[in-house]
Design a protein around this motif. Structure first.
Motif, short mmCIF file in Angstrom:
data_model
loop_
_atom_site.label_atom_id
_atom_site.label_comp_id
_atom_site.label_asym_id
_atom_site.label_seq_id
_atom_site.Cartn_x
_atom_site.Cartn_y
_atom_site.Cartn_z
N LEU A 255 0.84 -1.19 0.00
CA LEU A 255 0.00 0.00 0.00
C LEU A 255 0.87 1.24 0.00
O LEU A 255 1.81 1.35 0.80
CB LEU A 255 -0.90 0.00 1.24
CG LEU A 255 -1.61 1.32 1.56
CD1 LEU A 255 -2.59 1.70 0.46
CD2 LEU A 255 -2.32 1.24 2.91
N HIS A 256 0.56 2.17 -0.89
CA HIS A 256 1.22 3.47 -0.90
C HIS A 256 0.14 4.55 -0.94
O HIS A 256 -0.52 4.74 -1.96
CB HIS A 256 2.15 3.61 -2.11
CG HIS A 256 2.97 4.87 -2.08
ND1 HIS A 256 4.10 5.04 -2.85
CD2 HIS A 256 2.84 6.02 -1.38
CE1 HIS A 256 4.61 6.24 -2.64
NE2 HIS A 256 3.85 6.86 -1.74
N HIS A 257 -0.06 5.22 0.20
CA HIS A 257 -0.95 6.37 0.27
C HIS A 257 -0.08 7.60 0.08
O HIS A 257 0.83 7.85 0.86
CB HIS A 257 -1.67 6.40 1.63
CG HIS A 257 -2.75 7.43 1.72
ND1 HIS A 257 -2.50 8.79 1.68
CD2 HIS A 257 -4.09 7.31 1.86
CE1 HIS A 257 -3.64 9.45 1.79
NE2 HIS A 257 -4.62 8.58 1.89
N THR A 258 -0.34 8.38 -0.95
CA THR A 258 0.57 9.47 -1.31
C THR A 258 0.40 10.71 -0.43
O THR A 258 1.15 11.68 -0.61
CB THR A 258 0.37 9.88 -2.78
OG1 THR A 258 -0.98 10.31 -2.98
CG2 THR A 258 0.70 8.71 -3.70
N GLY A 259 -0.54 10.68 0.51
CA GLY A 259 -0.72 11.81 1.41
C GLY A 259 -1.57 12.90 0.79
O GLY A 259 -2.62 13.26 1.32
N LYS A 260 -1.14 13.43 -0.34
CA LYS A 260 -1.90 14.44 -1.06
C LYS A 260 -2.29 13.90 -2.43
O LYS A 260 -1.52 13.15 -3.05
CB LYS A 260 -1.07 15.71 -1.22
CG LYS A 260 -0.74 16.39 0.10
CD LYS A 260 0.08 17.65 -0.10
CE LYS A 260 0.39 18.32 1.22
NZ LYS A 260 1.20 19.54 1.05
N PRO A 261 -3.48 14.26 -2.92
CA PRO A 261 -3.96 13.71 -4.20
C PRO A 261 -3.38 14.44 -5.40
O PRO A 261 -4.12 14.88 -6.28
CB PRO A 261 -5.47 13.90 -4.10
CG PRO A 261 -5.64 15.13 -3.26
CD PRO A 261 -4.51 15.10 -2.26
N ARG A 262 -2.06 14.54 -5.46
CA ARG A 262 -1.42 15.23 -6.57
C ARG A 262 -1.07 14.24 -7.67
O ARG A 262 -0.52 13.16 -7.41
CB ARG A 262 -0.15 15.93 -6.09
CG ARG A 262 -0.42 17.17 -5.29
CD ARG A 262 0.83 17.75 -4.65
NE ARG A 262 2.08 17.44 -5.34
CZ ARG A 262 3.27 17.63 -4.77
NH1 ARG A 262 3.36 18.08 -3.53
NH2 ARG A 262 4.38 17.32 -5.45
N PRO A 263 -1.37 14.57 -8.93
CA PRO A 263 -1.07 13.65 -10.03
C PRO A 263 0.39 13.22 -10.09
O PRO A 263 0.68 12.06 -10.39
CB PRO A 263 -1.47 14.46 -11.27
CG PRO A 263 -2.55 15.37 -10.78
CD PRO A 263 -2.13 15.75 -9.39
N ASP A 264 1.32 14.15 -9.80
CA ASP A 264 2.73 13.77 -9.88
C ASP A 264 3.11 12.75 -8.82
O ASP A 264 3.91 11.84 -9.06
CB ASP A 264 3.62 15.01 -9.78
CG ASP A 264 3.44 15.76 -8.47
OD1 ASP A 264 2.31 15.83 -7.97
OD2 ASP A 264 4.45 16.29 -7.93
#
Length: 445
Positions: A186-195
């Motif tokens: 699982l990788h939750h990116t923290g912020k929903p930024r495309p990059d």
């Protein structure tokens, strides 16, 4: 069977098996830390956690599951009145904020199995009154996740990437517990930024339409998702234009699914199924659906569901529970849908706002919205029924578009759908009001 077998070492491990923002843990570390916190909360009636997108929130939720104590995720942006209601109504005895969720030492993960006892108490807003508590049993969680693992070919070989809030079914049940049940990283990116989503290099992505819209607007990031094997959209209808843009940029069409807090996810487009804009697929294993029509069986009908993922009733609200279920045990979703000959579902909208009775016809708002979105100038559309002395209700469309007239859009719909389904009025707006999950808030229109 173990509810979360990844925490027992059943699917192997890695130092970054679970990554949230800049923090990474192995399954073993996550299990030990959660088990240590579980010893501090054992015996509580319920515990609340301010559900930020952090490792602390995940540890607190898992600690509750390990201790057999229902966890109440509280949205971090909830106002004082809403927060107080949730805490009082749930009977939470402790609040595990970021500081309280940290604990020294470690313990052995107790390996809880799925039971009919509530593992989570989620809160959902109805059309009237304060939010209602929805107890979610471990058996319902297991049934939902196993059904989706089958539908999406979800395995320990996957790397799940998302940036969803951890106080809803989508982000918490699917996006965290789903990884721990299937064994996928699982990788939750923290912020929903495309990059950030692109850099995570996942095989499986979960997002809401708002996030997919942002990805489509960032072509380089979107093209970086070509390595992924499945792109999943949910929590609201995915606009046809976004569907097409994602398909063009990533080389694959997204899959859509349907569910709600009370039922978890019940209908999904399979990984090997036919993907069409607006289609949310077929029922997962263990779930049945039916449509109830007032008179015309060819019109959209009220969607009812029963099965292993459905909750037993609202917390402390027997009257609301009785209204929510039919005499023969089907849950009234409040949504309007169509089901085609192949069993594929399309959600027209909410019965309270999206089933329009105009001139003696029953019209689904979603069908008109889809027609509007086929016009190249239209980026977003929301359709409502407004009181009308002659028609009962007239069809009104709120549209985000450039370089097109209201009359042109009305005629466009009339050439696509029956004439009685055309909007009688088109109102141009800069944007449609949406909530955190991307759902259009039609009451604000």
């Amino acid at each position: 069977m173990s509810l979360l077998p990844a925490l027992t070492g059943a699917h192997g491990d890695a130092p970054d098996a679970v990554r949230i923002g800049d923090d990474a843990l192995s399954f073993a570390d996550l299990a030990a830390t959660s088990a240590a916190l579980a010893r501090r909360i054992t015996g509580a009636t319920a515990v609340a956690v301010t559900a930020t997108s952090t490792v602390d929130t995940v540890v607190a939720v898992l600690a509750g599951i390990a201790a057999g104590v229902p966890v109440v995720p509280v949205p971090p942006d909830s106002g004082p009145a809403e927060r107080d209601h949730i805490l009082r109504d749930s009977g939470a005895e402790l609040i595990l904020d970021d500081e309280a969720a940290r604990t020294d030492g470690s313990a052995t993960w107790p390996d809880p199995t799925a039971t009919d006892r509530p593992a989570l108490i989620l809160y959902t807003s109805g059309t009237t009154g304060p939010p209602k508590g929805v107890p979610i049993a471990g058996t319902a969680i297991a049934a939902c996740l196993d059904g989706l693992a089958d539908a999406w070919h979800w395995t320990p070989d996957d790397r799940l990437v998302h940036a969803l809030p951890l106080y809803h079914v989508h982000g918490l049940v699917l996006g965290v517990l789903g990884a721990l049940r299937t064994g996928s990283h699982l990788h939750h990116t923290g912020k929903p930024r495309p990059d950030l989503l692109a850099a995570a290099k996942g095989s499986l992505y979960f997002a809401v339409p708002t996030i997919w819209h942002r990805v489509a607007a960032a072509p380089d990031a979107a093209r970086a998702l070509r390595h992924a094997r499945l792109l999943v959209s949910g929590s609201a209808a995915l606009p046809a234009g976004v569907f097409t843009a994602i398909e063009s940029l990533t080389g694959q069409a997204p899959v859509e699914r349907y569910g709600m807090t009370e039922t978890l996810i019940t209908v999904a487009t399979r990984a090997d199924g036919h993907r069409r804009p607006g289609a949310v697929g077929i029922p997962i294993e263990g779930v049945e659906t039916r449509l109830v029509h007032d008179d015309d069986d060819t019109a959209p009908g009220a969607l009812e569901i029963r099965g292993s993922t459905v909750f037993a009733g609202y917390l402390g609200q027997p009257d609301a529970t009785a209204r929510a279920f039919t005499a023969d045990g089907w849950f009234r979703t409040g949504d309007v849908a169509t089901i085609d000959a192949d069993g594929v579902h399309r959600i027209v909208g909410r019965a309270s706002t999206d089933l329009i009775k105009t001139g003696g016809y029953r019209v689904g708002a979603g069908e008109i919205e889809d027609a509007l979105l086929t016009h190249p100038a239209v980026r977003e559309a929301a359709v409502l029924g407004r009181p009308d002395d002659d028609l009962g209700q007239r069809v009104v469309a709120y549209v985000v578009a450039d370089g097109v007239s209201a009359d042109s859009l009305i005629q466009h719909v009339a050439t696509t759908l029956s004439a009685h389904k055309r909007p009688r009025e088109v109102i141009f707006v800069a944007e449609l009001p949406r909530n955190a999950l991307g759902k259009v808030q039609k009451h604000r229109l």
